[in-house]
Enzyme design. Structure first.
Site, PDB file in Angstrom:
ATOM      1  N   LYS A  84       0.803  -1.113  -0.012  1.00  0.00           N
ATOM      2  CA  LYS A  84       0.068   0.089  -0.163  1.00  0.00           C
ATOM      3  C   LYS A  84       0.822   1.188  -0.078  1.00  0.00           C
ATOM      4  O   LYS A  84       1.959   1.147   0.394  1.00  0.00           O
ATOM      5  CB  LYS A  84      -0.914   0.011   1.295  1.00  0.00           C
ATOM      6  CG  LYS A  84      -0.374   0.153   2.355  1.00  0.00           C
ATOM      7  CD  LYS A  84      -1.449  -0.186   3.521  1.00  0.00           C
ATOM      8  CE  LYS A  84      -2.313   1.060   3.698  1.00  0.00           C
ATOM      9  NZ  LYS A  84      -3.267   0.798   4.749  1.00  0.00           N
ATOM     10  N   SER A 159      -8.189   1.859   5.018  1.00  0.00           N
ATOM     11  CA  SER A 159      -7.149   2.301   4.451  1.00  0.00           C
ATOM     12  C   SER A 159      -6.246   1.491   3.215  1.00  0.00           C
ATOM     13  O   SER A 159      -5.795   1.912   2.143  1.00  0.00           O
ATOM     14  CB  SER A 159      -6.182   3.458   4.707  1.00  0.00           C
ATOM     15  OG  SER A 159      -5.187   2.528   5.673  1.00  0.00           O
ATOM     16  N   SER A 183      -8.116  -0.802   9.105  1.00  0.00           N
ATOM     17  CA  SER A 183      -7.615  -0.573   7.777  1.00  0.00           C
ATOM     18  C   SER A 183      -7.012  -1.628   6.991  1.00  0.00           C
ATOM     19  O   SER A 183      -7.160  -1.664   6.007  1.00  0.00           O
ATOM     20  CB  SER A 183      -6.503   0.577   7.675  1.00  0.00           C
ATOM     21  OG  SER A 183      -6.757   2.047   8.132  1.00  0.00           O
TER      22      SER A 183
END
Length: 485
Positions: A84, A159, A183
């Site tokens: 990520k 996220s 997340s």
């Protein structure tokens, strides 16, 4: 053999280790899939194809050398994944999902990339995140939003939303995420994946700068419990892993457990919410599956202090206040980031310390209540995956980026997120492990419509038990197809 992208990470690792597949052909296959699908999915922000091919050729040379009597292959030899875009990867820009930061390549791998690349994994690039990882959806002003592979009009969560979308769509076999308030678990639930948030301190690659409350940890996003266990074997250092490791430990079936199920949330007083029927259906399905596996599932009433929302928000947003952003670039931040950054900068250090002190007491009080049960069970999300743009009150398209400034206000956006995922953040505050497992679909048959999941919260050190439970639940269900075929 099935198509390469249909293989789980464990199967793929075995095929690479035995020479049935070469790292070069595996990486070429996944890069081709990314090329075909990412323009509609928005999972990847950066694709590092050239470096990935160099790493694949080096892995194939290592395989030949090993066959000739050289050193053994690392655990994740040749297995592709993606990071990520909050994690530093050497030579690649880390955008943090923000247009307000300089675009300089990271000089070296961060702890998470170093751990997984050191285990032999090959990075294919960086995946979409919300700005600074602050939200439960992966939309920002620098690249198209990450979309849910099961319904492109819906968000993949956040996220770690880009990573979850990539795994669910078969663009990578599995991926690491980070979790400071849900997340990993939120996008895993939205995309129909297993998402494990380890307990505090287990994975040394999860720490985050500015995280005074020590909320953030790293963990796996995977299509199955064995794949998640394989990544845990790579992430958790020797001497800390269970004897034999996580993957081998899945062979043992968990003994009958006392499981307490709860809809109570520490956000209820600030943001009263009613779970959607689909969330309740997922919880009921989870209860049925767990009961069928021999566990006792009973109602658990959990009491939470109503001061939690303010204290958590103070701790959660403290880091964004200290981010180094030049004044003339503040306007490039999203409305939510600008609002929380301004408030964080206006808070005194005493106010932050007061919030941290409250959260320590909250942890003690909550863990004492949870200790009545072997596992605490909740829905993963209170609502089905939300439409792209729903939290911000906009409908960002996939063609014109950067997107215009979003309408709506930060407080409404934040309220929606807390009502969407009301059972996530307290697990981070308490430093406990938790796993999200898909158990229900909104369509007429399993694997159709949108996925819905349950969350299993364990005691400290229970990561292997949680993975065993996830595997037990998987074996009672038909595997879902890879989204998009």
């Amino acid at each position: 053999m099935a198509d390469i992208h249909e293989l789980g990470a464990v199967q793929l690792r075995q095929a690479l280790a035995t020479g049935q597949l070469s790292a070069t052909e595996v990486v070429e296959h996944f890069l081709a899939r990314i090329e075909q699908q990412n323009h509609t999915l928005g999972a990847f922000v950066t694709v590092t194809a050239d470096q990935a091919m160099l790493d694949a050729r080096a892995a194939d040379e290592a395989y030949v050398h090993q066959r000739r009597g050289g050193p053994g292959l690392p655990l994740l030899h040749g297995v592709p994944l993606a990071f990520k875009d909050l994690a530093d990867v050497a030579g690649v820009v880390t955008t943090h999902g923000s247009g307000a930061l300089d675009r300089k390549p990271a000089p070296e791998d961060g702890a998470l990339a170093a751990a997984l690349k050191g285990a032999g994994a090959i990075s294919l690039g960086k995946t979409q995140v919300p700005e600074f990882g602050l939200t439960a959806y992966s939309e920002n002003r620098i690249a198209p939003p990450s979309r849910n592979p099961h319904a492109l009009s819906r968000s993949s969560g956040g996220s770690s939303g880009g990573s979850a979308a990539a795994v669910a769509a078969g663009l990578v076999p599995f991926a690491p995420g980070s979790d400071g308030g849900g997340s990993i678990r939120i996008p895993a639930a939205a995309c129909g994946l297993v998402g494990l948030k380890p307990g505090r301190g287990l994975v040394p690659a999860g720490e985050s700068v500015g995280d005074a409350a020590r909320l953030v940890v790293a963990g796996p996003l995977a299509r199955s419990a064995p794949d998640a266990a394989l990544m845990m074997d790579a992430l958790v250092p020797d001497g800390i892993r269970p004897e034999g490791g996580y993957l081998a430990g899945l062979e043992e079936v968990p003994a009958p457990l006392r499981i307490g199920t709860s809809l109570d949330s520490p956000w209820s007083t600030a943001f009263p919410f009613a779970p959607e029927q689909e969330a309740l259906d997922a919880l009921a399905k989870g209860v049925d599956l767990l009961t069928g596996a021999g566990h006792s599932v009973l109602d658990a009433g959990i009491r939470y202090d109503n001061r939690y929302p303010e204290a958590f928000t103070t701790a959660w947003t403290a880091g964004v206040g200290s981010a180094r952003i030049l004044p003339h670039r503040e306007a490039l931040l999203t409305p939510l980031t600008r609002t929380f950054r301004r408030r964080a900068q206006q808070r005194s250090a005493a106010k932050v310390n007061e919030a941290l002190g409250f959260l320590r007491q909250f942890t003690h009080d909550t863990v004492v209540q949870y200790a009545q049960w072997d596992i605490v069970l909740t829905p993963s999300l209170a609502q089905t995956p939300r439409p792209v743009g729903w939290f911000t009150g906009s409908t960002p398209g996939g063609e014109q980026w950067p997107a215009p400034d979003w309408p709506g206000d930060a407080d409404d956006d934040y309220r929606k997120q807390c009502e969407f995922a009301p059972w996530s953040s307290m697990v981070n505050v308490c430093g406990l492990p938790a796993v999200t497992v898909p158990v229900h679909w909104t369509g007429p048959t399993p694997g159709t419509g949108l996925p819905m999941a349950i969350q299993l919260i364990g005691k400290p050190g229970s990561e292997l038990l949680l993975l065993r439970l996830a595997r037990q639940l998987e074996l009672q269900q038909k595997p879902a197809p890879i989204a998009g075929g």
